[in-house]
Design an enzyme around this catalytic site. Structure first.
Site, mmCIF file in Angstrom:
data_model
loop_
_atom_site.group_PDB
_atom_site.id
_atom_site.type_symbol
_atom_site.label_atom_id
_atom_site.label_comp_id
_atom_site.label_asym_id
_atom_site.label_seq_id
_atom_site.Cartn_x
_atom_site.Cartn_y
_atom_site.Cartn_z
ATOM 1 C CB SER A 1 -66.018 -0.707 -40.634
ATOM 2 O OG SER A 1 -65.664 -1.869 -39.924
ATOM 3 C CD GLU B 1 -76.310 -5.625 -35.375
ATOM 4 O OE1 GLU B 1 -76.548 -4.413 -35.486
ATOM 5 O OE2 GLU B 1 -77.030 -6.516 -35.829
ATOM 6 N NE ARG C 1 -77.985 -11.173 -28.825
ATOM 7 C CZ ARG C 1 -77.268 -10.856 -29.909
ATOM 8 N NH1 ARG C 1 -77.844 -10.420 -31.003
ATOM 9 N NH2 ARG C 1 -75.946 -10.959 -29.904
ATOM 10 C CB SER C 2 -77.713 -13.782 -33.951
ATOM 11 O OG SER C 2 -76.548 -13.650 -33.181
ATOM 12 N N PRO D 1 -69.333 -7.484 -49.533
ATOM 13 C CG PRO D 1 -69.271 -9.094 -51.230
ATOM 14 C CD PRO D 1 -70.132 -8.008 -50.654
ATOM 15 C CD GLN E 1 -55.205 -14.900 -0.596
ATOM 16 O OE1 GLN E 1 -54.244 -14.522 -1.253
ATOM 17 N NE2 GLN E 1 -55.288 -14.748 0.705
ATOM 18 C CG LEU F 1 -76.922 -1.049 -37.917
ATOM 19 C CD1 LEU F 1 -75.611 -0.564 -38.519
ATOM 20 C CD2 LEU F 1 -76.922 -2.569 -37.853
ATOM 21 N NE ARG G 1 -60.602 -30.372 -10.606
ATOM 22 C CZ ARG G 1 -60.263 -31.613 -10.957
ATOM 23 N NH1 ARG G 1 -61.133 -32.605 -10.796
ATOM 24 N NH2 ARG G 1 -59.083 -31.855 -11.463
HETATM 25 C C1 LIG Z 1 -71.657 -14.028 -37.866
HETATM 26 C C2 LIG Z 1 -71.905 -12.692 -38.473
HETATM 27 C C3 LIG Z 1 -73.203 -12.260 -38.726
HETATM 28 C C4 LIG Z 1 -73.455 -11.024 -39.331
HETATM 29 N N1 LIG Z 1 -74.743 -10.651 -39.622
HETATM 30 C C5 LIG Z 1 -74.962 -9.520 -40.377
HETATM 31 C C6 LIG Z 1 -76.279 -9.195 -40.840
HETATM 32 O O1 LIG Z 1 -77.263 -9.882 -40.520
HETATM 33 N N2 LIG Z 1 -76.439 -8.137 -41.667
HETATM 34 C C7 LIG Z 1 -75.383 -7.334 -42.056
HETATM 35 O O2 LIG Z 1 -75.596 -6.384 -42.801
HETATM 36 N N3 LIG Z 1 -74.104 -7.610 -41.599
HETATM 37 C C8 LIG Z 1 -73.884 -8.681 -40.794
HETATM 38 N N4 LIG Z 1 -72.608 -8.986 -40.358
HETATM 39 C C9 LIG Z 1 -71.484 -8.156 -40.817
HETATM 40 C C10 LIG Z 1 -70.818 -7.348 -39.719
HETATM 41 O O3 LIG Z 1 -71.647 -6.297 -39.299
HETATM 42 C C11 LIG Z 1 -69.459 -6.904 -40.244
HETATM 43 O O4 LIG Z 1 -68.627 -8.056 -40.238
HETATM 44 C C12 LIG Z 1 -68.838 -5.794 -39.431
HETATM 45 O O5 LIG Z 1 -69.548 -4.597 -39.604
HETATM 46 C C13 LIG Z 1 -67.365 -5.563 -39.804
HETATM 47 O O6 LIG Z 1 -67.209 -5.479 -41.174
HETATM 48 P P1 LIG Z 1 -66.051 -6.359 -41.890
HETATM 49 O O7 LIG Z 1 -66.181 -7.762 -41.428
HETATM 50 O O8 LIG Z 1 -66.138 -6.085 -43.347
HETATM 51 O O9 LIG Z 1 -64.718 -5.802 -41.294
HETATM 52 P P2 LIG Z 1 -63.894 -4.493 -41.788
HETATM 53 O O10 LIG Z 1 -64.806 -3.331 -41.915
HETATM 54 O O11 LIG Z 1 -63.078 -4.871 -42.981
HETATM 55 O O12 LIG Z 1 -62.943 -4.249 -40.541
HETATM 56 C C14 LIG Z 1 -61.757 -5.013 -40.343
HETATM 57 C C15 LIG Z 1 -60.986 -4.394 -39.164
HETATM 58 O O13 LIG Z 1 -60.640 -3.047 -39.483
HETATM 59 C C16 LIG Z 1 -61.089 -2.175 -38.471
HETATM 60 N N5 LIG Z 1 -61.444 -0.876 -39.040
HETATM 61 C C17 LIG Z 1 -62.270 -0.623 -40.091
HETATM 62 N N6 LIG Z 1 -62.361 0.698 -40.296
HETATM 63 C C18 LIG Z 1 -61.595 1.300 -39.365
HETATM 64 C C19 LIG Z 1 -61.300 2.650 -39.042
HETATM 65 N N7 LIG Z 1 -61.839 3.679 -39.706
HETATM 66 N N8 LIG Z 1 -60.446 2.892 -38.019
HETATM 67 C C20 LIG Z 1 -59.935 1.885 -37.285
HETATM 68 N N9 LIG Z 1 -60.178 0.579 -37.534
HETATM 69 C C21 LIG Z 1 -61.002 0.291 -38.561
HETATM 70 C C22 LIG Z 1 -62.283 -2.863 -37.841
HETATM 71 O O14 LIG Z 1 -62.523 -2.404 -36.508
HETATM 72 C C23 LIG Z 1 -61.834 -4.324 -37.885
HETATM 73 O O15 LIG Z 1 -61.027 -4.599 -36.782
HETATM 74 C C24 LIG Z 1 -72.353 -10.190 -39.678
HETATM 75 C C25 LIG Z 1 -71.048 -10.612 -39.382
HETATM 76 C C26 LIG Z 1 -70.804 -11.824 -38.789
HETATM 77 C C27 LIG Z 1 -69.398 -12.246 -38.505
#
Ligand SMILES: Cc1cc2nc3c(=O)[nH]c(=O)nc-3n(C[C@H](O)[C@H](O)[C@H](O)COP(=O)(O)OP(=O)(O)OC[C@H]3O[C@@H](n4cnc5c(N)ncnc54)[C@H](O)[C@@H]3O)c2cc1C
Length: 404
Positions: free
Chosen positions: A157, A383, A109-110, A153, A299, A259, A288
């Site tokens: 968020s 997302e 689906r992704s 990197p 239950q 998004l 099972r």
């Molecule tokens: C398998 C996979 C596929 C993906 N595909 C795509 C893609 O095609 N294109 C693309 O652009 N991205 C893609 N992503 C990226 C994805 O959207 C990000 O991983 C996501 O937005 C979170 O960013 P991060 O991993 O940097 O986490 P971070 O932003 O570092 O967050 C880490 C933690 O901190 C929390 N946090 C951050 N800010 C706050 C705040 N203000 N208040 C409270 N909590 C907070 C978050 O909720 C999270 O729990 C993909 C990710 C994965 C794992």
């Protein structure tokens, strides 16, 4: 990740006799056309995805041949007008397609979500007529695979902090920077990338494979979405023709609109994964035998099944209503956040409960539950994370943003 072809992926004979739970007769709310689309995608999943998916996930293989098959099915760009190769369908049909494909696998689906909502949608919505004609028909048919580069990197968020830069160099632009966690990237022919210009304004750029300085290294070692291929995007002084900029909209609002579309699809998809786990557990519980009777007769098992079906039914109704609002152009970002957040959360809880109903068998690949559970750990993060969607709703409720 190995690139296996249709021929050398082991096709298992799986008895996939899935029927969706429909406790509130929600089918009665769907049109003939929507039911027909739902059923044809369900058949496709039974024939093309169920027999190979456990093997693909075990080996971390992206089944590349499925891209063309999705194109033939009409899964790419279902709500893009037919003039550009799309399906010209309504938003509930789009949701049902996502639900059925994710019932098979969230990684599959992704692939479809990214192509439809994050690549075709921005090209259709913000692209020039030339860009639409050049890319959309090939993306719709599966002759081209696309990816969407927003996350970096150091900026997940908080994408507004992005460092990827696009600089005007007279008759072309120069793109520098990198993107991380990009679904489809190592195999994508085309990438819709978001970068800041000299004025700090976010612009959408179409980058094509083969442009000098553009590479797409794969990210290895995922325990989740193992049949979906994920990578980076790296731009080292990539020369971008001026006609590759999306002219229709700039600023963070442009990727956020994409998004919204993808998150809407995820809200439906997660219900597909939840239904798969529920149905598997319900059938297993009725067969099972422990303490001389089917475990379905205890239950505590009935409590689990009852709560699962209640949550699935609530999520189905949210999706249907949200689809209606989206068809009318009225669905808000916060409404979409509520659906994505709720439905992925309940799907994950249902996967965990369902796995317990299967006892030891629940951890094996004989059944799809553990795979769905691992997949949903990505779906709850990408997302917009679970908590970020809470903050989007909190902002909507109170008028006060709590992000910073
Ligand atoms: C398998 C996979 C596929 C993906 N595909 C795509 C893609 O095609 N294109 C693309 O652009 N991205 C893609 N992503 C990226 C994805 O959207 C990000 O991983 C996501 O937005 C979170 O960013 P991060 O991993 O940097 O986490 P971070 O932003 O570092 O967050 C880490 C933690 O901190 C929390 N946090 C951050 N800010 C706050 C705040 N203000 N208040 C409270 N909590 C907070 C978050 O909720 C999270 O729990 C993909 C990710 C994965 C794992």
């Amino acid at each position: 990740m190995n690139m296996l072809t249709k021929e050398n992926i082991k096709k298992k004979v799986v008895a996939d006799d899935f029927e969706s739970p429909d406790f509130y007769d929600i089918d009665a709310l769907l049109t003939e056309e929507q039911l027909m689309i739902r059923d044809s995608v369900r058949q496709f999943v039974k024939k093309e995805i169920s027999p190979i998916i456990e093997d693909c996930c075990e080996q971390a293989v992206f089944p590349e041949h499925i891209v063309k098959a999705f194109g033939e099915l009409g899964a790419f760009g279902p709500s893009i007008p037919e003039t550009y190769g799309g399906g010209g369908l309504d938003e509930i049909s789009y949701g049902l397609i996502m639900q059925e494909i994710e019932r098979g696998d969230s990684g599959m689906r992704s692939t479809v979500s990214v192509q439809s909502s994050l690549v075709m949608y921005p090209i259709y919505k913000f692209g020039s007529e030339e860009q639409r004609k050049k890319y959309l028909p090939k993306l719709a048919s599966g002759d081209m695979l696309g990816c969407f580069g927003l996350t970096e990197p150091d900026f997940g968020s908080n994408p507004s902090g992005m460092l990827t830069k696009i600089t005007d160099a007279g008759d072309h632009f120069i793109l520098n920077g990198s993107k991380m966690w990009i679904s489809n990237s190592p195999k994508a022919d085309v990438a819709v990338v978001w970068a800041k210009n000299e004025a700090g304004r976010i612009k959408g750029v179409i980058v094509e494979r083969g442009m000098e300085g553009f590479t797409t290294p794969e990210i290895h070692g995922k325990w989740s979405l193992r049949a979906s291929i994920t990578g980076e995007l790296s731009f080292d002084n990539v020369k971008i023709p001026k006609e590759n900029i999306l002219p229709g909209k700039d600023g963070l609002g442009a990727p956020l609109m994409c998004l919204d579309s993808a998150r809407y699809g995820i809200a439906w998809g997660a219900v597909g994964a939840a239904m798969s786990c529920y149905e598997t557990a319900r059938k297993y519980a009725s067969e099972r035998i422990q303490f001389g009777k089917p475990i379905a007769g205890f239950q505590l098992i009935q409590k689990k099944l009852t709560e699962m079906l209640t949550e699935i039914t609530k999520a189905q109704l949210i999706n249907w209503r949200l689809g209606k609002l989206k068809n009318e152009g009225k669905a808000t970002t916060a409404q979409i956040s509520m659906a994505k957040r709720n439905n992925v959360e309940i799907a994950l809880q249902i996967a965990r409960e369902a796995r317990q109903i299967l006892g030891g068998m629940g951890i094996t690949q004989e059944y799809p539950i553990m795979r769905h559970m691992m997949n949903l750990e990505s779906v709850i993060t990408y997302e917009g994370t679970h908590d970020i969607h809470l903050l989007i709703m909190g902002h909507d409720i109170t008028g006060i943003p709590a992000f910073q």
